[in-house]
Design a protein around this motif. Structure first.
Motif, short mmCIF file in Angstrom:
data_model
loop_
_atom_site.label_atom_id
_atom_site.label_comp_id
_atom_site.label_asym_id
_atom_site.label_seq_id
_atom_site.Cartn_x
_atom_site.Cartn_y
_atom_site.Cartn_z
N UNK A 205 166.48 9.11 80.15
CA UNK A 205 166.53 10.56 80.33
C UNK A 205 165.88 10.93 81.67
N UNK A 206 166.55 10.59 82.79
CA UNK A 206 165.94 10.85 84.10
C UNK A 206 165.67 12.33 84.38
N UNK A 207 166.38 13.21 83.70
CA UNK A 207 166.17 14.65 83.90
C UNK A 207 164.80 15.11 83.38
N UNK A 208 164.17 14.31 82.53
CA UNK A 208 162.86 14.68 81.99
C UNK A 208 161.76 14.55 83.04
N UNK A 209 162.03 13.78 84.08
CA UNK A 209 161.03 13.56 85.12
C UNK A 209 161.28 14.49 86.31
N UNK A 210 160.22 15.08 86.80
CA UNK A 210 160.29 15.90 88.01
C UNK A 210 158.94 15.81 88.70
N UNK A 211 158.94 15.75 90.00
CA UNK A 211 157.71 15.59 90.78
C UNK A 211 156.84 16.84 90.80
N UNK A 212 157.44 18.00 90.69
CA UNK A 212 156.73 19.24 90.97
C UNK A 212 156.37 20.06 89.73
N UNK A 213 156.09 19.41 88.61
CA UNK A 213 155.77 20.18 87.40
C UNK A 213 154.26 20.24 87.18
N UNK A 214 153.86 21.15 86.32
CA UNK A 214 152.45 21.37 86.03
C UNK A 214 151.93 20.37 85.00
N UNK A 215 150.61 20.34 84.85
CA UNK A 215 149.98 19.50 83.83
C UNK A 215 150.51 19.85 82.44
N UNK A 216 150.61 21.13 82.16
CA UNK A 216 151.06 21.57 80.84
C UNK A 216 152.49 21.14 80.58
N UNK A 217 153.37 21.33 81.56
CA UNK A 217 154.77 20.95 81.40
C UNK A 217 154.90 19.44 81.27
N UNK A 218 154.14 18.70 82.04
CA UNK A 218 154.18 17.24 81.94
C UNK A 218 153.77 16.79 80.54
N UNK A 219 152.74 17.41 80.00
CA UNK A 219 152.28 17.06 78.66
C UNK A 219 153.36 17.32 77.62
N UNK A 220 154.03 18.45 77.74
CA UNK A 220 155.10 18.79 76.79
C UNK A 220 156.25 17.79 76.89
N UNK A 221 156.61 17.43 78.12
CA UNK A 221 157.70 16.48 78.30
C UNK A 221 157.32 15.09 77.78
N UNK A 222 156.09 14.69 78.01
CA UNK A 222 155.60 13.40 77.50
C UNK A 222 155.67 13.38 75.98
N UNK A 223 155.19 14.45 75.36
CA UNK A 223 155.23 14.53 73.90
C UNK A 223 156.67 14.45 73.38
N UNK A 224 157.57 15.16 74.03
CA UNK A 224 158.97 15.17 73.60
C UNK A 224 159.60 13.78 73.75
N UNK A 225 159.31 13.11 74.85
CA UNK A 225 159.87 11.78 75.08
C UNK A 225 159.28 10.75 74.10
N UNK A 226 158.00 10.90 73.82
CA UNK A 226 157.36 9.98 72.86
C UNK A 226 157.97 10.16 71.49
N UNK A 227 158.22 11.40 71.10
CA UNK A 227 158.84 11.68 69.82
C UNK A 227 160.27 11.14 69.79
N UNK A 228 161.01 11.38 70.86
CA UNK A 228 162.39 10.95 70.96
C UNK A 228 162.52 9.42 70.87
N UNK A 229 161.56 8.73 71.48
CA UNK A 229 161.62 7.27 71.51
C UNK A 229 160.87 6.62 70.36
N UNK A 230 160.27 7.44 69.49
CA UNK A 230 159.55 6.90 68.34
C UNK A 230 158.22 6.27 68.70
#
Length: 75
Positions: A48-73
């Protein structure tokens, strides 16, 4: 009435350990190096390369990390 020890927050240090990233005082700051590395790794593993972006905030990164962790089990 509650025991004084029960009311002391120092006796329950993890009660408030997990805040919603939207409520973080520093959530608008750029993501940390550790978040950047972990998010990049997770997005690659999840194909899911769209989940990564260089210019996001700490909060957004945390949300995306949580979503990816959930998605990948990986929770």
């Amino acid at each position: 009435m509650a025991d004084e020890d029960e009311l002391n927050p120092k006796n329950h240090p993890t009660d408030n350990a997990e805040k919603d990233p939207d409520d973080w005082v520093t959530g608008d700051e750029p993501m940390t190096g550790a978040q950047r590395s972990y998010l990049k790794t997770l997005s690659e593993k999840a194909h899911d390369p769209e989940a990564y972006a260089e210019d996001i905030s700490k909060a957004e990164a945390s949300k995306r990390i949580d979503a990816l962790r959930e998605k990948s089990g990986m929770e």
